[in-house]
Design a protein around this motif. Structure first.
Motif, PDB file in Angstrom:
ATOM      1  N   ASP A 104       0.815  -1.216   0.000  1.00 46.62           N
ATOM      2  CA  ASP A 104       0.000   0.000   0.000  1.00 46.62           C
ATOM      3  C   ASP A 104       0.849   1.267   0.000  1.00 46.62           C
ATOM      4  OD1 ASP A 104      -2.339  -1.421  -0.081  1.00 46.62           O
ATOM      5  OD2 ASP A 104      -2.629  -1.429   2.088  1.00 46.62           O
ATOM      6  N   ASN A 105       1.924   1.265   0.804  1.00 44.54           N
ATOM      7  CA  ASN A 105       2.774   2.465   0.846  1.00 44.54           C
ATOM      8  C   ASN A 105       4.199   2.192   0.363  1.00 44.54           C
ATOM      9  OD1 ASN A 105       3.771   0.998   2.975  1.00 44.54           O
ATOM     10  ND2 ASN A 105       3.064   2.413   4.570  1.00 44.54           N
ATOM     11  N   ASN A 106       4.404   1.014  -0.228  1.00 44.99           N
ATOM     12  CA  ASN A 106       5.699   0.666  -0.824  1.00 44.99           C
ATOM     13  C   ASN A 106       6.846   0.863   0.167  1.00 44.99           C
ATOM     14  OD1 ASN A 106       7.050  -0.332  -3.152  1.00 44.99           O
ATOM     15  ND2 ASN A 106       7.829   1.717  -3.604  1.00 44.99           N
ATOM     16  N   SER A 107       6.669   0.349   1.384  1.00 39.97           N
ATOM     17  CA  SER A 107       7.689   0.541   2.413  1.00 39.97           C
ATOM     18  C   SER A 107       7.911  -0.751   3.188  1.00 39.97           C
ATOM     19  CB  SER A 107       7.262   1.647   3.384  1.00 39.97           C
ATOM     20  OG  SER A 107       6.129   1.232   4.134  1.00 39.97           O
ATOM     21  N   GLY A 108       9.019  -0.785   3.923  1.00 41.56           N
ATOM     22  CA  GLY A 108       9.324  -1.928   4.768  1.00 41.56           C
ATOM     23  C   GLY A 108      10.521  -2.716   4.271  1.00 41.56           C
ATOM     24  N   ASP A 109      10.830  -3.795   4.969  1.00 43.25           N
ATOM     25  CA  ASP A 109      11.974  -4.645   4.636  1.00 43.25           C
ATOM     26  C   ASP A 109      11.603  -5.661   3.563  1.00 43.25           C
ATOM     27  OD1 ASP A 109      13.599  -3.375   6.410  1.00 43.25           O
ATOM     28  OD2 ASP A 109      13.594  -4.966   7.920  1.00 43.25           O
ATOM     29  N   VAL A 110      12.522  -5.845   2.619  1.00 42.04           N
ATOM     30  CA  VAL A 110      12.370  -6.860   1.575  1.00 42.04           C
ATOM     31  C   VAL A 110      13.529  -7.843   1.680  1.00 42.04           C
ATOM     32  CG1 VAL A 110      11.156  -5.311   0.004  1.00 42.04           C
ATOM     33  CG2 VAL A 110      13.649  -5.471  -0.115  1.00 42.04           C
TER      34      VAL A 110
END
Length: 325
Positions: A104-110
């Motif tokens: 949704d907000n294109n964020s976080g750890d990948v």
């Protein structure tokens, strides 16, 4: 501290120390760790040595080096016995579960793959990544470069090299898992492309019964022909396949569509319930999804004649720290 609680890096440090009679320093340990797939800075190595020393597993001093103790040898034996009970599949799915990426907000750890190359090839590698994404052979259009004098989450590059981080397709699996969708990672192999379309798997290895990354085997055997796919539309691309319960099909497609709208790619084929995917049968009441392997950038770089060390998948990276191609 139980064997289950020992950090994998600490297990490997104990293993390295057990292979040396004389005390060795953090620089030697760092080089040995790099050979075994752990790209740690000397500072990170010293941090883990301090923890091991506090627990009585190693002894010595920074100047003269460390050696493993009897207690450390006993702990290493227990840890290795526990480690053998696991598998590469467990490691991969654990990494997928640790993702915190939110479409949704294109964020976080990948989940990130790491390719180590000579720094003189950095621009060429980035151009290849861009081309792979434009041709639908990369999960996401993001990358990060760790220079030889930099450190990121305990990952560092050897002298004269860069560590190139790209997004692994396990991130997509992680997003699905966080939405309550069970994932069964089944096979890694080579997919034949013809006229820019995936046709069939020509070779596969079962993730559950291997101790090494199946796709790395095909890369180091020079069995891929990704550059041909980019140029002519025909060739061999590393890919993997997972199965998902049929009841989750609608929700899975909804989530993947959302990620595609955010720029995600690399989905080769989404099958129907109980139907083969690119020639590979699926289990009863499941459907399959095939994705281009996260190791594809490394394989393409190898095809260019550039020497690489690949660690795929390796760690987590935050989206805000990555650049868009």
């Amino acid at each position: 501290m139980s064997a289950e609680e020992l950090d994998r890096k600490q297990i490997e440090i104990l293993r390295i120390l057990s292979e040396h009679v004389e005390p060795i320093g953090s620089s030697i340990i760092q080089r040995e760790l790099a050979k075994r797939g752990f790209l740690l800075s000397e500072r990170a190595v010293r941090y883990h040595l301090k923890i091991l020393e506090e627990r009585g597993f190693v002894e010595g001093h920074e100047r003269i080096g460390r050696r493993i103790t009897e207690k450390g040898l006993e702990e290493l034996t227990r840890a290795l016995a526990y480690e053998r009970m696991g598998s590469i599949l467990t490691k991969y799915m654990s990494l997928a579960y640790k993702t915190t990426y939110y479409p949704d907000n294109n964020s976080g750890d990948v989940v990130a793959n790491i390719t180590v190359i000579d720094k003189s090839h950095a621009e060429e590698a980035i151009d290849l990544i861009r081309s792979l994404y434009e041709n639908g052979l990369l999960p996401a259009p993001y990358y990060m470069i760790i220079e030889e004098n930099e450190e990121y989450r305990s990952v560092s590059a050897p002298e004269g090299k860069i560590a190139l981080l790209t997004v692994c397709n396990l991130t997509i699996d992680g997003v699905l898992m966080k939405n309550g969708i069970p994932i069964f990672l089944k096979y890694g192999g080579l997919v034949q492309f013809l006229r820019r379309k995936p046709i069939r798997f020509v070779d596969v290895l079962d993730y559950e019964h291997t101790t090494i990354h199946p796709l790395e085997i095909f890369v180091y055997k020079r069995a891929t022909s990704i550059l041909n796919v980019l140029k002519t539309g025909s060739g061999m691309v590393p890919a993997n396949m997972r199965e998902i319960p049929a009841e989750a099909e609608e929700k899975t497609i909804e989530i993947i569509d959302k990620m595609v709208r955010k720029g995600w790619s690399g989905i080769l084929k989404i099958g129907r319930s109980n139907e083969p995917v690119l020639g590979i049968p699926v289990s009863l009441d499941r459907f399959g999804i095939s994705m281009a392997g996260g190791i594809t950038p490394a394989a393409a770089i190898v095809e260019r004649g550039i020497q690489v060390e690949t660690f795929a998948p390796h760690c987590l990276a935050n989206m805000k720290d990555m650049k868009k191609v």
